[in-house]
Enzyme design. Sequence first.
Site, PDB file in Angstrom:
ATOM      1  N   HIS A 213      -8.252  -4.921  -0.258  1.00 47.69           N
ATOM      2  CA  HIS A 213      -6.964  -4.273  -0.035  1.00 47.69           C
ATOM      3  C   HIS A 213      -5.958  -5.212   0.635  1.00 47.69           C
ATOM      4  O   HIS A 213      -4.753  -5.084   0.402  1.00 47.69           O
ATOM      5  CB  HIS A 213      -7.167  -3.028   0.833  1.00 47.69           C
ATOM      6  CG  HIS A 213      -5.986  -2.129   0.894  1.00 47.69           C
ATOM      7  ND1 HIS A 213      -5.397  -1.598  -0.230  1.00 47.69           N
ATOM      8  CD2 HIS A 213      -5.259  -1.660   1.945  1.00 47.69           C
ATOM      9  CE1 HIS A 213      -4.373  -0.840   0.123  1.00 47.69           C
ATOM     10  NE2 HIS A 213      -4.265  -0.868   1.434  1.00 47.69           N
TER      11      HIS A 213
ATOM     12  N   ASP B 127     -10.031  -3.510  -4.898  1.00 43.99           N
ATOM     13  CA  ASP B 127      -9.410  -2.684  -3.865  1.00 43.99           C
ATOM     14  C   ASP B 127      -9.977  -1.273  -3.948  1.00 43.99           C
ATOM     15  O   ASP B 127      -9.950  -0.640  -5.010  1.00 43.99           O
ATOM     16  CB  ASP B 127      -7.894  -2.664  -4.076  1.00 43.99           C
ATOM     17  CG  ASP B 127      -7.133  -2.051  -2.914  1.00 43.99           C
ATOM     18  OD1 ASP B 127      -7.755  -1.340  -2.102  1.00 43.99           O
ATOM     19  OD2 ASP B 127      -5.927  -2.280  -2.828  1.00 43.99           O
TER      20      ASP B 127
ATOM     21  N   SER C 296       0.827  -1.191   0.000  1.00 44.27           N
ATOM     22  CA  SER C 296       0.000   0.000   0.000  1.00 44.27           C
ATOM     23  C   SER C 296       0.869   1.252   0.000  1.00 44.27           C
ATOM     24  O   SER C 296       1.630   1.463  -0.943  1.00 44.27           O
ATOM     25  CB  SER C 296      -0.962  -0.035   1.189  1.00 44.27           C
ATOM     26  OG  SER C 296      -2.022   0.867   1.012  1.00 44.27           O
TER      27      SER C 296
END
Length: 721
Positions: free
Chosen positions: A693, A658, A573
């Site tokens: 995610h 996501d 991320s």
Amino acid sequence: MRLSPLFLAALAVACATPPPPAPAPQAAPPAPSATAPAPARPTPPVAKRLPHPVTQHGDTRQDDYFWLREKENPEVRAYLEAEAAYTAQVMKPTEALQQKLYAEMLGRIQQTDLEVPYRKGGFFYYSRTEEGKQYPIFCRKKGSLEAPEEVLLNPNVLSEGFKFFRVGTFEVSDDGNLLAYSVDTTGFREFTLHVKDLRTGKLGPERIEHTAGFDGAWAADNRTFFYATEDDAKRSYRVWRHTVGTDSQTDTLVYEEKNEHFRLSVQRTLSNEYILISSTSSTTSEVRFLPATKPSAQFQVVEPRKQDHEYSVDHHGGLFYILTNSGGRNFRLVTAPVKSPGQKNWKELIAHRPQVMLENLVLFKNHLAVLERDTGQPQLLITDLKTGASHRIQFPEQGYAVFPSSNAEFDTPVLRFQYTSLITPWSVFDYDMNTRERKLLKQQAVLGGYDASRYETERLLVPAQDGTQVPVSLVYRKGLKKDGRAPLLLQGYGSYGIPSMPFFNSNALSLLDRGVAVAVAHVRGGGDLGKPWHDAGRMRQKMNTFTDFIAVAEALVARGYTSKERLAIQGGSAGGLLMGAVTNMRPDLFKAVLAEVPFVDVLNTMSDTTLPLTVGEFEEWGNPQVKEEYEYLRQYCPYTNVTAKAYPAMLVKTSFNDSQVMYWEPAKWVAKLRALKTDPNPLLFQINMNGGHGGSSGRYDSLKERAFNYAFLLTQLGVEQ
């Protein structure tokens, strides 16, 4: 926030035997002999280039892969499927290794297991797992642990027919009769709220969509529930009052946050006396409160928002306890009378200390527990509210993580906390705040015989480019020779003020036992050394995050822990942004890169205010509409700065659904890398068409993903079994 998956701080990498060589050529009868051709290498897909100029502040950039944002375009799906097929072909020789790693990791887990129950309102609540089942089962027992079990929620049943399933909100009413819970079945954080009558097992008429995933609070009347909903940009911006059994269309809007920089959350104090609505941006906050016994009353403001003033609130008796950064960046603790809680009435209880960050607090009837971070080390400070006497709980290791956990009862002398380190499995303790006795309730089982004495940890300090000392946590098998020959995985994150904590991860044993050292770089931008550490790695100081990481990598090589040829790096991320930036800056320093759901198209994403998270994160990254901030972002944006040069071997992972880092960011990045890079090193792109995610939602599916990651890293590091 573009957070890393939960496993970011859990260290992992493993070793494997490289694929066997192709058979020697054989002469084919009859004469003349013909040499059999070597197996053809898979051909990577090539994304078409469609010129898409973007001009900002007189600067024009070509975004040739902008078209990959078209999620419903069949060509986009075809390209993603081609990338997946190519990755599968390249990784096919590692399938046996993947299976071996998966079996190893699974073999260490107690598949049928029980969490330590916690008490709340006359019930003992817990979750448990069953072998072969993907999800934990939520249960309780009334009165004692010997009572019959009541299953409150079984996601293994509820998830049937869905490829993704996640439970968000989970709140039981005071009388124990009603459960408000939310679920996401897409991975896009699209939570739907339900209310279940625990007496009958039946669902009420509630089906409230677009709710904030982990928020909600019951009023004391056992029939009123407060919840938050999201706008199209997935910002929680409205709080509603709902009466159980009624149509949600008639719910009352109690507060709307119109400033796009702010998000809302709803909680109830541990005292159960107040419901709080917190409105927070990256730099500013404002809290409203309402007596839980008066759900129809109006919420009142504790202290009106002021730019750069952050505070949070808890309750005890006639006072609010407030963590505030007024008077110091690392926060202090004050109290205020509930009847007049404004700042003019604040009374200091714990003063600001420059080296100590006050992170969180838990208020009990007779005690206060504060989670502090003292020069980077977490501490639990206990105060007797009657005598004012304070003490810290002592911990034995130099690098560890500790935090309060499952404290659901107000009138108790016992604090429950969790403790872990790179070599200490997750441990749950009850701590008597009067007698100072601690009781280990459970330590994570590691099947197969785990011996912590076989491993060693270190905490180093490495000088950054500007001389700042950057902490590094390491773990490795005892006997490691610091001769520059060991393989090493270096992880990093460094954003949002979130510390990279040294968690135990049993999966990492597959790596450590093969001689792979693992390190975490506590770079600026994270919260490892408090708020100033965060400030020094955000906005127009973000480059510190990247140069810190590079300095750590260079130091580990210089000090003999590894070499450039045996150094792999990993981040997810916002940590994936770190991977992209340092790979552009120093591609020669790393052998392999694992970038998970990477936030790499920073400049384009932060320029698009229609996307989730963008506006709210202007105070973390900067606003490209401001020329100076645009120019700074342009310096490090990974996608923008890909150039024609040699890059390390890379595995890039994402999920189609996501909502925090859109799939097209890594897709565009890979396409551009593939078009420009000059090396023969593998560039693999794996997209989970059903994940979120954090990847897949099921625990077995997640382990398979981890095994895949390890197999890639191991083959690139060339570590034999």
